[in-house]
Design a protein around this motif. Structure first.
Motif, PDB file in Angstrom:
ATOM      1  N   GLY A 148       3.775  16.650   4.805  1.00 45.38           N
ATOM      2  CA  GLY A 148       3.835  15.350   4.104  1.00 45.38           C
ATOM      3  C   GLY A 148       4.956  14.627   3.569  1.00 45.38           C
ATOM      4  O   GLY A 148       5.021  13.745   3.107  1.00 45.38           O
ATOM      5  N   ASN A 149       6.080  15.410   3.906  1.00 44.43           N
ATOM      6  CA  ASN A 149       7.487  15.106   3.518  1.00 44.43           C
ATOM      7  C   ASN A 149       8.138  13.993   4.521  1.00 44.43           C
ATOM      8  O   ASN A 149       7.554  13.785   5.592  1.00 44.43           O
ATOM      9  CB  ASN A 149       8.428  16.313   3.141  1.00 44.43           C
ATOM     10  N   VAL A 150       9.189  13.399   4.202  1.00 40.64           N
ATOM     11  CA  VAL A 150      10.063  12.727   4.977  1.00 40.64           C
ATOM     12  C   VAL A 150      11.455  13.279   4.943  1.00 40.64           C
ATOM     13  O   VAL A 150      11.906  14.346   4.115  1.00 40.64           O
ATOM     14  CB  VAL A 150       9.885  11.311   4.867  1.00 40.64           C
ATOM     15  N   THR A 151      12.242  12.969   5.905  1.00 39.63           N
ATOM     16  CA  THR A 151      13.767  13.796   5.795  1.00 39.63           C
ATOM     17  C   THR A 151      14.782  12.876   6.152  1.00 39.63           C
ATOM     18  O   THR A 151      14.596  11.736   7.024  1.00 39.63           O
ATOM     19  CB  THR A 151      13.655  14.935   6.668  1.00 39.63           C
ATOM     20  N   LEU A 152      15.903  13.071   5.446  1.00 43.23           N
ATOM     21  CA  LEU A 152      17.200  12.701   5.928  1.00 43.23           C
ATOM     22  C   LEU A 152      17.947  13.752   6.623  1.00 43.23           C
ATOM     23  O   LEU A 152      18.177  15.031   5.867  1.00 43.23           O
ATOM     24  CB  LEU A 152      18.055  12.029   4.795  1.00 43.23           C
ATOM     25  N   LEU A 153      18.484  13.554   8.015  1.00 46.32           N
ATOM     26  CA  LEU A 153      19.276  14.442   8.483  1.00 46.32           C
ATOM     27  C   LEU A 153      20.667  14.263   8.399  1.00 46.32           C
ATOM     28  O   LEU A 153      21.126  13.357   8.997  1.00 46.32           O
ATOM     29  CB  LEU A 153      18.676  14.684   9.951  1.00 46.32           C
ATOM     30  N   LYS A 154      21.495  15.354   7.892  1.00 52.52           N
ATOM     31  CA  LYS A 154      22.987  15.382   7.797  1.00 52.52           C
ATOM     32  C   LYS A 154      23.357  16.154   9.026  1.00 52.52           C
ATOM     33  O   LYS A 154      23.396  17.545   8.834  1.00 52.52           O
ATOM     34  CB  LYS A 154      23.640  15.628   6.717  1.00 52.52           C
ATOM     35  N   PRO A 155      23.824  15.712  10.203  1.00 51.10           N
ATOM     36  CA  PRO A 155      24.151  16.919  11.156  1.00 51.10           C
ATOM     37  C   PRO A 155      25.303  17.274  10.926  1.00 51.10           C
ATOM     38  O   PRO A 155      26.473  16.640  10.140  1.00 51.10           O
ATOM     39  CB  PRO A 155      24.102  16.007  12.403  1.00 51.10           C
ATOM     40  N   ALA A 156      26.024  18.121  11.552  1.00 54.08           N
ATOM     41  CA  ALA A 156      27.437  18.770  11.819  1.00 54.08           C
ATOM     42  C   ALA A 156      28.286  17.861  12.521  1.00 54.08           C
ATOM     43  O   ALA A 156      27.672  17.057  13.142  1.00 54.08           O
ATOM     44  CB  ALA A 156      27.490  20.241  12.631  1.00 54.08           C
ATOM     45  N   PRO A 157      29.467  17.538  12.124  1.00 59.10           N
ATOM     46  CA  PRO A 157      30.563  16.446  12.598  1.00 59.10           C
ATOM     47  C   PRO A 157      30.567  16.403  14.111  1.00 59.10           C
ATOM     48  O   PRO A 157      30.870  15.604  14.626  1.00 59.10           O
ATOM     49  CB  PRO A 157      31.591  16.383  11.946  1.00 59.10           C
ATOM     50  N   ASN A 158      30.463  17.543  14.705  1.00 57.41           N
ATOM     51  CA  ASN A 158      30.704  17.691  16.242  1.00 57.41           C
ATOM     52  C   ASN A 158      29.426  17.401  17.147  1.00 57.41           C
ATOM     53  O   ASN A 158      29.548  17.549  18.281  1.00 57.41           O
ATOM     54  CB  ASN A 158      31.270  19.110  16.545  1.00 57.41           C
ATOM     55  N   VAL A 159      28.177  17.235  16.552  1.00 58.54           N
ATOM     56  CA  VAL A 159      27.196  17.010  17.278  1.00 58.54           C
ATOM     57  C   VAL A 159      26.086  15.982  16.803  1.00 58.54           C
ATOM     58  O   VAL A 159      25.046  15.893  16.737  1.00 58.54           O
ATOM     59  CB  VAL A 159      26.128  18.421  17.230  1.00 58.54           C
ATOM     60  N   PRO A 160      26.952  14.853  16.580  1.00 58.14           N
ATOM     61  CA  PRO A 160      26.361  13.577  16.148  1.00 58.14           C
ATOM     62  C   PRO A 160      25.324  12.951  17.117  1.00 58.14           C
ATOM     63  O   PRO A 160      24.288  12.422  16.878  1.00 58.14           O
ATOM     64  CB  PRO A 160      27.367  12.557  15.862  1.00 58.14           C
ATOM     65  N   GLY A 161      25.657  13.170  18.334  1.00 54.53           N
ATOM     66  CA  GLY A 161      24.620  12.363  19.659  1.00 54.53           C
ATOM     67  C   GLY A 161      23.417  13.265  19.420  1.00 54.53           C
ATOM     68  O   GLY A 161      22.445  12.635  19.923  1.00 54.53           O
ATOM     69  N   CYS A 162      23.405  14.524  19.484  1.00 48.86           N
ATOM     70  CA  CYS A 162      22.148  15.216  19.359  1.00 48.86           C
ATOM     71  C   CYS A 162      21.375  14.589  18.343  1.00 48.86           C
ATOM     72  O   CYS A 162      19.756  14.557  18.248  1.00 48.86           O
ATOM     73  CB  CYS A 162      22.446  16.734  19.315  1.00 48.86           C
ATOM     74  N   ALA A 163      21.885  14.557  17.091  1.00 50.03           N
ATOM     75  CA  ALA A 163      21.136  14.133  16.070  1.00 50.03           C
ATOM     76  C   ALA A 163      20.549  12.668  16.294  1.00 50.03           C
ATOM     77  O   ALA A 163      19.462  12.508  15.755  1.00 50.03           O
ATOM     78  CB  ALA A 163      22.029  14.119  14.731  1.00 50.03           C
ATOM     79  N   MET A 164      21.377  11.997  16.720  1.00 49.14           N
ATOM     80  CA  MET A 164      20.993  10.420  16.970  1.00 49.14           C
ATOM     81  C   MET A 164      19.821  10.281  17.889  1.00 49.14           C
ATOM     82  O   MET A 164      18.818   9.567  17.795  1.00 49.14           O
ATOM     83  CB  MET A 164      22.137   9.640  17.445  1.00 49.14           C
TER      84      MET A 164
END
Length: 451
Positions: A148-164
């Motif tokens: 039931g939570n929601v999340t904000l994801l802070k990715p590592a700086p070298n994999v932003p494409g995967c996070a997006m």
């Protein structure tokens, strides 16, 4: 700050992502907070249906997402495909079991009803690493969101494409806005985000240094944390072990993902009567590993994910040799390419025994007996997991209790499994992910008493 995607094999700079401005961060926090108010009231079947759709979408986009992961982080296409498939399995597992895992526990008292329930904490801030850019996110996010939570994801700086791409996949699967959102900020900006009252808890997988810093800020703001930090996992091979199976497992564990795995078997502690034969077998297997372009389907190992990480590993190797270790296999490196390497004659005071090594470098130490193996295994600031190889299962049970780690795998490769909790002790962190224990980490425990 610009988040940049650089292919670690070719050096190609192929995408840039601008960091969020302060006003954008405020909007993301507000949106996530509003989304939580609706999401946690949705019934489990609704959430489960969203994750089943997401699992199907991951299978549909398997090749596309695997290519992105390989291009951005450097693992082989086979490893990337396997990671996406594991994420889909994680979605289905918690879709099927989360409701049962979070059923209230009645407690017999004099009341008409008394019991314990498990309720969401709100907005989970996740600070995630680069080595498994999809799995590490799905490992925490699926149980956290099913709770039931929601999340904000802070990715590592070298994999932003995967996070997006992950954020986009959640959107395409029909999740409401604000349930899974990328937060592209630099480390200095994280302090204010962690302290914000709209953040319910923080989960971090990363280095000991990062975990210490985040835990200090969270503690000052009375925020719960789940931390999975460094690991220098021992693999113990006793004289009665199945040497063929143990050798294959050791090489698989240490060399997979180019050795960039927290729970990899990094220190091999081998009982003296079988040390020479075990060494011969693992050396043969390591020499057979084909390294090169991770897009080549015949290649078994890609590059190190970043040049600075390869440089750190080179320095550790040089120091290890100065301290008496012998390079039996490999040792060569150039740029982000690092040959699969086996070090022998490694003593407990050696740098590769004391520190975490994040790359395809195995350190082999010969021990006199099982007691010495256990003592050496525990002589580490870390305590993530351990592997033990012996055909005497009663003895294995006894020895496993003496290992100061979060997980012990006997006659098997240590791995993360949706059904079993994972996490460490000592400087490897605290809290657990996966299993019913893991989903409850993302909950508050509430007592209800009705007289």
């Amino acid at each position: 700050m610009i988040f940049t995607s650089i292919n670690p094999y070719s050096g190609e700079h192929f995408a840039d992502y601008s960091a969020h401005a302060e006003w954008q961060v405020e909007n993301l926090l507000s949106t996530a907070n509003r989304a939580f108010s609706d999401w946690f009231m949705r019934p489990f079947p609704y959430r489960a249906d969203c994750f089943r759709k997401l699992a199907g979408l991951l299978h549909t986009k398997l090749d596309e997402l695997a290519l992105l992961m390989t291009s951005e982080m450097g693992k082989t296409l086979a490893e990337s495909r396997g990671e996406i498939e594991k994420c889909a399995g994680q979605c289905l597992h918690y879709a099927d079991h989360a409701e049962a895992m979070l059923q209230p526990d009645p407690v017999a008292t004099e009341a008409n009803y008394s019991g314990v329930s498990y309720e969401p904490v709100g907005v989970v801030l996740a600070i995630m690493p680069w080595n498994f850019p999809f799995w590490q996110v799905f490992r925490y996010a699926v149980p956290a969101l099913m709770a039931g939570n929601v999340t904000l994801l802070k990715p590592a700086p070298n994999v932003p494409g995967c996070a997006m791409a992950i954020e986009q996949a959640f959107r395409e699967a029909g999740f409401p806005d604000g349930i899974m959102t990328c937060l592209l900020v630099d480390v200095p900006e994280l302090k204010a985000v962690i302290a914000d009252d709209r953040i319910g808890m923080i989960t971090l997988t990363g280095s000991e240094r990062a975990g210490t810093s985040v835990a200090a800020i969270a503690g000052a703001n009375v925020k719960k944390c789940v931390l999975e930090l460094g690991g220098s996992d021992p693999l113990i091979v006793l004289a009665d072990a199945d040497l063929d199976a143990a050798a294959r497992a050791a090489v698989t564990s240490r060399m997979g993902n180019a050795g960039q795995v927290c729970i990899a078997a990094k220190r091999w502690l081998v009982e003296a009567p079988v040390a020479d034969e075990f060494t011969r077998r693992v050396a043969q297997l390591i020499r057979a590993i084909k390294q090169g372009n991770p897009l080549d389907p015949t290649v078994q190992m890609g590059p190190i994910a970043r040049l600075d990480l390869a440089d750190t590993l080179r320095q550790q190797l040089a120091t290890a040799r100065q301290q008496g270790a012998t390079v039996l296999v490999g040792g060569q490196s150039e740029g982000t390419a690092f040959a699969p390497t086996l070090l022998t004659h490694v003593q407990p005071n050696n740098v590769v025994f004391r520190e975490e090594t994040f790359g395809p470098l195995a350190a082999l130490t010969t021990v006199r007996n099982a007691d010495e193996a256990i003592r050496y295994a525990n002589e580490s600031r870390y305590g993530l997991s351990a592997a033990l190889w012996t055909t005497d299962l009663d003895r294995a049970t006894y020895l496993a209790r003496q290992l100061r780690v979060g997980s012990v795998f006997v006659n098997a490769v240590v791995r993360s499994d949706s059904r079993l909790p994972i996490g460490g002790v000592k400087k490897s962190g605290f809290g657990r992910e996966l299993g019913y224990v893991g989903i409850r980490e993302f909950c508050t425990t509430k007592t209800t008493y009705i007289a």
